[in-house]
Design an enzyme around this catalytic site. Structure first.
Site, PDB file in Angstrom:
ATOM      1  CE1 TYR A  51      11.817  31.552   5.253  1.00 42.38           C
ATOM      2  CE2 TYR A  51      12.036  29.202   4.850  1.00 42.38           C
ATOM      3  CZ  TYR A  51      11.708  30.477   4.406  1.00 42.38           C
ATOM      4  OH  TYR A  51      11.286  30.662   3.126  1.00 42.38           O
ATOM      5  CE  LYS A 101      -0.325  -0.522   5.024  1.00 44.56           C
ATOM      6  NZ  LYS A 101      -1.127  -1.124   6.107  1.00 44.56           N
TER       7      LYS A 101
HETATM    8  C1  PLP Z   1      -0.367  -2.119   6.805  1.00 44.78           C
HETATM    9  C2  PLP Z   1      -0.958  -3.411   7.184  1.00 44.78           C
HETATM   10  C3  PLP Z   1      -0.153  -4.565   7.279  1.00 44.78           C
HETATM   11  C4  PLP Z   1       1.354  -4.523   7.239  1.00 44.78           C
HETATM   12  O1  PLP Z   1       1.842  -4.136   8.515  1.00 44.78           O
HETATM   13  P1  PLP Z   1       3.401  -4.021   8.831  1.00 44.78           P
HETATM   14  O2  PLP Z   1       3.436  -3.636  10.266  1.00 44.78           O
HETATM   15  O3  PLP Z   1       3.936  -2.941   7.949  1.00 44.78           O
HETATM   16  O4  PLP Z   1       4.018  -5.334   8.547  1.00 44.78           O
HETATM   17  C5  PLP Z   1      -0.793  -5.783   7.476  1.00 44.78           C
HETATM   18  N1  PLP Z   1      -2.150  -5.858   7.595  1.00 44.78           N
HETATM   19  C6  PLP Z   1      -2.938  -4.764   7.540  1.00 44.78           C
HETATM   20  C7  PLP Z   1      -4.405  -4.920   7.705  1.00 44.78           C
HETATM   21  C8  PLP Z   1      -2.379  -3.513   7.342  1.00 44.78           C
HETATM   22  O5  PLP Z   1      -3.156  -2.424   7.328  1.00 44.78           O
END
Ligand code: PLP
Length: 368
Positions: free
Chosen positions: A263, A40
């Protein structure tokens, strides 16, 4: 340091070999469970294409994305992969799921209903059912589950091939919440089994994989550890760093004692100093909270970040690093400075650093 194109201001170097090695290490830890990859947010910020293609080459067959548009982009890269979309279908927005064979994760009874309607005669892909076991974020809660068990016809119109839940504290092995969620997941899964037919189960994210075989079930969902961060921070070096961040030095100047920097004039040099202005800023995902507390590396020499991080530029005191010259690159994440280090200095977690980095930087893929 890898070769970057002449015009690039900042560069994220992505090591596909490291990504593939991390996939294999996680697959080994997951034992007989299938290891799916969570890609994702544009492959945790590192670029969907280099990430997904390397993982597929390492043997990954099942992928999770957050949004349907991420699933559509992934389908173009991997025509044969199983793709689950974590946010599930919205009413009136099921077309991409059907057109690109994206499996929705159904997070509540309303989504079950939406997918039932979309599945009528359409050859729809099987869906996953998300059970909330204590995180209270997404997923069917105990009342929804009781309704399904009491009214099995609610599930009669959809094919479910995966039941999943998500751990709130998977990266902390001593946390009793893990055991409670494990028990709740088993109980919910048992209650649903008679309604579902053959169906796989999935609970573990990266942290959950490292909790051991009880948490692996049929499929694990690896995210952050693929990208080189150890979620448990227990065994440094267990996963290979996948991303480096290099910032181009635009100018180097000598400043007199007492002069201020950047800044807000929040830093004042005590002695005659050399400053390097680097083409990286918060618009590149380099956190503003590193102002006056981050650092970079010129070769093996640490150079402190001075003044405030601005939108496109950040200033480092390179008095101790005579090699710092305009046109050269400074290491901002790399062999001397991990994503975990940067996250700790910035008061955040590696996930936030990684997902922010890919916004504007040029990507350089190596190790394929
Ligand atoms: C993002 C996510 C993962 C992956 O989690 P990590 O901690 O990055 O391994 C797995 N399952 C769901 C439902 C997620 O939202």
């Amino acid at each position: 340091m890898a070769e970057a194109p002449a015009a690039a201001a900042s560069v994220v170097v992505i090591d596909q070999g490291a990504l593939m090695a991390n996939y294999r290490a996680l697959a080994q830890a997951a034992g007989s469970a299938e290891t799916a990859a969570v890609v994702k947010a544009n492959g945790y910020g590192l670029g969907l294409e280099p990430v997904a293609t390397a993982l597929a080459r390492a043997g990954c067959r099942t992928f999770f994305v957050a949004l349907p548009e991420e699933g559509t982009a992934l389908r173009r890269l991997l025509p044969d992969a199983n793709i689950y979309v974590l946010c599930g279908p919205a009413a009136g927005a099921t077309a991409p799921f059907l057109a690109h064979r994206l499996s929705p994760v159904l997070n509540d009874l309303a989504q079950v209903e939406i997918w039932t309607a979309a599945s009528v005669g359409a050859g729809a892909p099987a869906a996953a059912l998300h059970l909330d076991t204590g995180m209270n974020r997404l997923g069917l809660g105990p009342a929804d589950l009781a309704r399904l068990v009491a009214q099995p016809r609610l599930l009669a119109g959809v094919a479910i091939d995966l039941v999943l839940s998500h751990l709130a504290c998977g990266e902390v092995p001593s946390e009793p919440m893990n055991g409670r969620q494990l028990a709740a997941f088993k109980a919910a899964h048992d209650a649903l089994k008679p309604l579902l037919g053959p169906c796989r189960a999935s609970l573990a994210n990266s942290g959950g994989i490292l909790l051991g075989p009880d948490y692996a079930f049929d499929l694990v969902r690896a995210g952050i550890a693929l990208y080189g961060a150890d979620p448990a921070a227990r065994s440094p070096g267990r996963f290979r760093p996948v991303a480096q961040l290099l910032g181009r030095i635009l100018q180097v100047r000598d400043v007199d004692p007492g002069m201020s920097v950047g800044y807000g004039a929040t830093h004042r040099v005590a002695t005659a100093s050399r400053l390097a202005t680097v083409a990286i800023g918060y618009a590149d995902g380099y956190p503003r909270s590193l102002s006056n507390r981050g650092r970079g590396f010129v070769g093996a020499t640490a150079v402190p970040l001075v003044g405030r991080v601005s939108m496109d530029l950040t200033i480092f005191d390179v008095t101790a690093a005579p090699a710092a010259a305009p046109g050269t690159f400074m290491e901002l994440v790399g062999p001397h400075l991990s994503v975990e280090d940067i996250a700790a200095s910035a008061g955040t977690i590696p996930y936030e650093i990684l997902t922010a980095l890919g916004r504007r930087a040029h990507r350089l893929v190596v190790g394929g």
